[in-house]
Design an enzyme around this catalytic site. Structure first.
Site, PDB file in Angstrom:
ATOM      1  N   TRP A   1      -5.363  -8.208  10.758  1.00  0.00           N
ATOM      2  CA  TRP A   1      -3.934  -7.915  10.952  1.00  0.00           C
ATOM      3  C   TRP A   1      -3.609  -8.131  12.429  1.00  0.00           C
ATOM      4  O   TRP A   1      -4.289  -7.578  13.294  1.00  0.00           O
ATOM      5  CB  TRP A   1      -3.665  -6.468  10.524  1.00  0.00           C
ATOM      6  CG  TRP A   1      -2.252  -6.015  10.710  1.00  0.00           C
ATOM      7  CD1 TRP A   1      -1.115  -6.663  10.324  1.00  0.00           C
ATOM      8  CD2 TRP A   1      -1.819  -4.788  11.329  1.00  0.00           C
ATOM      9  NE1 TRP A   1      -0.001  -5.922  10.656  1.00  0.00           N
ATOM     10  CE2 TRP A   1      -0.408  -4.774  11.269  1.00  0.00           C
ATOM     11  CE3 TRP A   1      -2.479  -3.723  11.917  1.00  0.00           C
ATOM     12  CZ2 TRP A   1       0.344  -3.712  11.775  1.00  0.00           C
ATOM     13  CZ3 TRP A   1      -1.735  -2.667  12.421  1.00  0.00           C
ATOM     14  CH2 TRP A   1      -0.333  -2.669  12.353  1.00  0.00           C
TER      15      TRP A   1
ATOM     16  N   ASP B   1      -9.337   1.219   8.804  1.00  0.00           N
ATOM     17  CA  ASP B   1      -7.882   1.146   8.719  1.00  0.00           C
ATOM     18  C   ASP B   1      -7.544   1.127   7.226  1.00  0.00           C
ATOM     19  O   ASP B   1      -7.870   0.168   6.522  1.00  0.00           O
ATOM     20  CB  ASP B   1      -7.393  -0.146   9.408  1.00  0.00           C
ATOM     21  CG  ASP B   1      -5.879  -0.293   9.356  1.00  0.00           C
ATOM     22  OD1 ASP B   1      -5.210   0.539   8.704  1.00  0.00           O
ATOM     23  OD2 ASP B   1      -5.355  -1.253   9.958  1.00  0.00           O
TER      24      ASP B   1
ATOM     25  N   LYS C   1       3.037   1.529   2.514  1.00  0.00           N
ATOM     26  CA  LYS C   1       2.991   0.665   1.324  1.00  0.00           C
ATOM     27  C   LYS C   1       2.869   1.482   0.042  1.00  0.00           C
ATOM     28  O   LYS C   1       3.617   1.269  -0.904  1.00  0.00           O
ATOM     29  CB  LYS C   1       1.822  -0.302   1.404  1.00  0.00           C
ATOM     30  CG  LYS C   1       1.486  -0.776   2.783  1.00  0.00           C
ATOM     31  CD  LYS C   1       2.432  -1.839   3.288  1.00  0.00           C
ATOM     32  CE  LYS C   1       2.130  -2.123   4.747  1.00  0.00           C
ATOM     33  NZ  LYS C   1       2.468  -3.417   5.195  1.00  0.00           N
TER      34      LYS C   1
HETATM   35  N1  KET Z   1      -2.963  -1.709   9.040  1.00  0.00           N
HETATM   36  C1  KET Z   1      -2.817  -2.848   8.336  1.00  0.00           C
HETATM   37  C2  KET Z   1      -4.036  -3.566   7.910  1.00  0.00           C
HETATM   38  C3  KET Z   1      -1.530  -3.303   8.037  1.00  0.00           C
HETATM   39  O1  KET Z   1      -1.428  -4.420   7.339  1.00  0.00           O
HETATM   40  C4  KET Z   1      -0.400  -2.603   8.472  1.00  0.00           C
HETATM   41  C5  KET Z   1       0.949  -3.126   8.216  1.00  0.00           C
HETATM   42  C6  KET Z   1      -0.620  -1.402   9.175  1.00  0.00           C
HETATM   43  C7  KET Z   1      -1.908  -0.992   9.443  1.00  0.00           C
HETATM   44  C8  KET Z   1       0.466  -0.540   9.719  1.00  0.00           C
HETATM   45  O2  KET Z   1       1.504  -0.203   8.955  1.00  0.00           O
HETATM   46  P1  KET Z   1       2.396   1.087   9.318  1.00  0.00           P
HETATM   47  O3  KET Z   1       3.716   0.787   8.765  1.00  0.00           O
HETATM   48  O4  KET Z   1       2.388   1.240  10.803  1.00  0.00           O
HETATM   49  O5  KET Z   1       1.729   2.231   8.650  1.00  0.00           O
HETATM   50  N2  KET Z   1       1.163  -4.342   7.905  1.00  0.00           N
HETATM   51  C9  KET Z   1       2.401  -5.010   7.544  1.00  0.00           C
HETATM   52  C10 KET Z   1       3.593  -4.674   8.370  1.00  0.00           C
HETATM   53  C11 KET Z   1       3.424  -4.874   9.841  1.00  0.00           C
HETATM   54  O6  KET Z   1       2.926  -5.896  10.292  1.00  0.00           O
HETATM   55  O7  KET Z   1       3.811  -3.946  10.567  1.00  0.00           O
HETATM   56  C12 KET Z   1       2.148  -6.510   7.460  1.00  0.00           C
HETATM   57  O8  KET Z   1       1.026  -6.964   7.750  1.00  0.00           O
HETATM   58  O9  KET Z   1       3.058  -7.250   7.044  1.00  0.00           O
END
Ligand code: KET
Length: 415
Positions: free
Chosen positions: A139, A220, A256
């Site tokens: 990511w 993560d 998610k």
């Molecule tokens: N870890 C991973 C692996 C991840 O894909 C995301 C979010 C997060 C943590 C963090 O999400 P949060 O909303 O802070 O709990 N991924 C999606 C959104 C982004 O990039 O912020 C994405 O990959 O599209």
């Protein structure tokens, strides 16, 4: 009339930042006026009608919260106690001895990103010599997080483009070659962006090497429930490391699996060798959080605590999550069927079916991904990742046409 105090702005030295590789895609999508446009950039769940989805169980919890007329007082630095209990139980399993023994430091933090950032600040302060190993690819924000926290990182091999699968030997060799006591960042399930997870047997071997090398596993977990549809199954990687008696970091997100993207709700959990160590670690995490954001927001924490803490709502959540995971599996299948039927080149598209979670890693390079956007109005990240959570059955054929065109001709036609 106000006189301008300076002729030249004091901000002359501030250059324009590049758009974010993921969230910037949504901005570009909004600006596109074409009716055919499709946003497969950010990992955010949409309905078959391509609308954002608020889970029924979330609405139910919010109604309940309103009825109770709860106040908006500050939370403690560590967050809502009922949330912290619920989130640790969901992750480790309610009966896990580490919880009974009080060996886990859990802090509510600002969703997955904020939790990772807090852990990174902790690593920087207490393990200044250590480096973090991250998967290649990973990511995109992982690199930003460790860079901003001034934690050095390097990559371990993960994805093998030849097999469109896991480079397991490379992964093990790189983890083995790292200095003892490194932090190893692992995706608990539904690896982003590849959608390729180690098998249970491979997880055992990864744990062997990490244990041998006295590395610190750092999970993560942003997709618990979204990979398999089962919350327990998706937490099995983390639980395996915990069962071995290892100390482990785990960042959690409810963006998610409960669709709480904008509520910024998640947690950092640190499994420690004794309750006394856990207390000290927690005290230092609180000390780091206080000057950064003082204390976390309450609304999302209450939603999670209500849903996870109530057996009826918990059951409803699991059902809705299975439906979401099921819808993604359906479009995955349909995309594969459409590609196989339309592409006459003999290319094997079955890797799409082997990938899990929200994404498919298509293997399209930057130029081909640009063709997807410029010619077909399909928005995606430039590493070739598409979010299947943003795809409908109705759009699968159009997407297949675009992928086939970009794959075979994209090199020549892109701007
Ligand atoms: N870890 C991973 C692996 C991840 O894909 C995301 C979010 C997060 C943590 C963090 O999400 P949060 O909303 O802070 O709990 N991924 C999606 C959104 C982004 O990039 O912020 C994405 O990959 O599209």
């Amino acid at each position: 009339m106000m006189a301008l105090a300076v002729d030249v702005s004091r901000f002359e030295g501030v250059p324009m930042a590049p758009p974010d590789p993921i969230l910037g895609v949504s901005e570009a999508f909004k600006a596109d006026k074409n009716d055919l446009k499709l946003n497969l950039g950010v990992g955010a769940y949409r309905t078959e009608e391509l609308q954002p989805y608020v889970l029924n169980v979330v609405k139910k919890a919010e109604t309940l919260m309103l009825e109770k007329g709860e106040n908006k007082e500050y939370l403690p630095i560590e967050g809502l106690a009922a949330f912290n209990k619920a989130t640790a139980e969901l992750l480790f399993g309610a009966d896990n001895p580490v919880l009974k023994q009080g060996r886990v430091a859990t802090l509510q933090s600002l969703s997955g990103t904020g939790s990772l950032r807090l852990a990174a600040a902790f690593i920087q302060r207490y393990f200044p010599e250590a480096k973090v190993l991250i998967s290649s690819p990973t990511w995109g924000n992982h690199k930003n997080i460790f860079n901003d926290a001034r934690v050095p990182w390097s990559e371990y091999r993960y994805y093998d483009p030849k097999t469109v699968g896991l480079d397991f030997e490379g992964m093990i060799a790189d983890i083995q070659a790292a200095p003892d006591g490194s932090f190893v960042l692992l995706h608990g399930c539904a690896h982003n962006p590849t959608g390729i997870d180690p098998t249970p047997e491979q997880w055992e071997k990864i744990a062997d090497v990490i244990q041998e090398k006295k590395h610190m596993p750092f999970f993560d977990v942003a997709y618990q429930g979204f990979a398999s549809g089962s919350l327990d199954e998706d937490a099995s990687s983390v639980r395996l490391f915990v069962e071995r008696g290892l100390e482990v970091f785990v960042a959690q997100s409810y963006s998610k699996n409960l669709g709480l993207y904008a509520e910024r709700i998640g947690a950092i959990n640190v499994v420690c060798s004794t309750p006394e160590v856990a207390n000290r670690v927690k005290s230092q995490l609180k000390r780091l959080a206080r000057p950064m954001y003082s204390n976390p927001p309450i609304h999302g924490a209450r939603i999670v605590a209500n849903v996870v803490g109530d057996p009826t709502m918990f059951g409803e959540w699991k059902q809705e999550m299975e439906e979401m995971a099921g819808r993604i599996k359906n479009v995955r299948q349909k995309l594969y069927d459409s590609l196989s039927a339309k592409d006459k080149s003999g290319k094997d598209w079955s890797f799409i079916l082997r990938q899990i979670g929200m994404f498919s890693y298509t293997g399209l390079n930057k130029t081909q991904s640009d063709n997807m956007t410029d010619k077909w109005h399909i928005y995606m990240t430039k590493d070739g990742r598409i979010s299947l959570a943003g795809l409908s059955l109705a759009k699968c054929e159009y997407l297949a046409d675009a992928i086939i065109d970009s794959f075979h001709n994209g090199l020549g036609t892109a701007k």
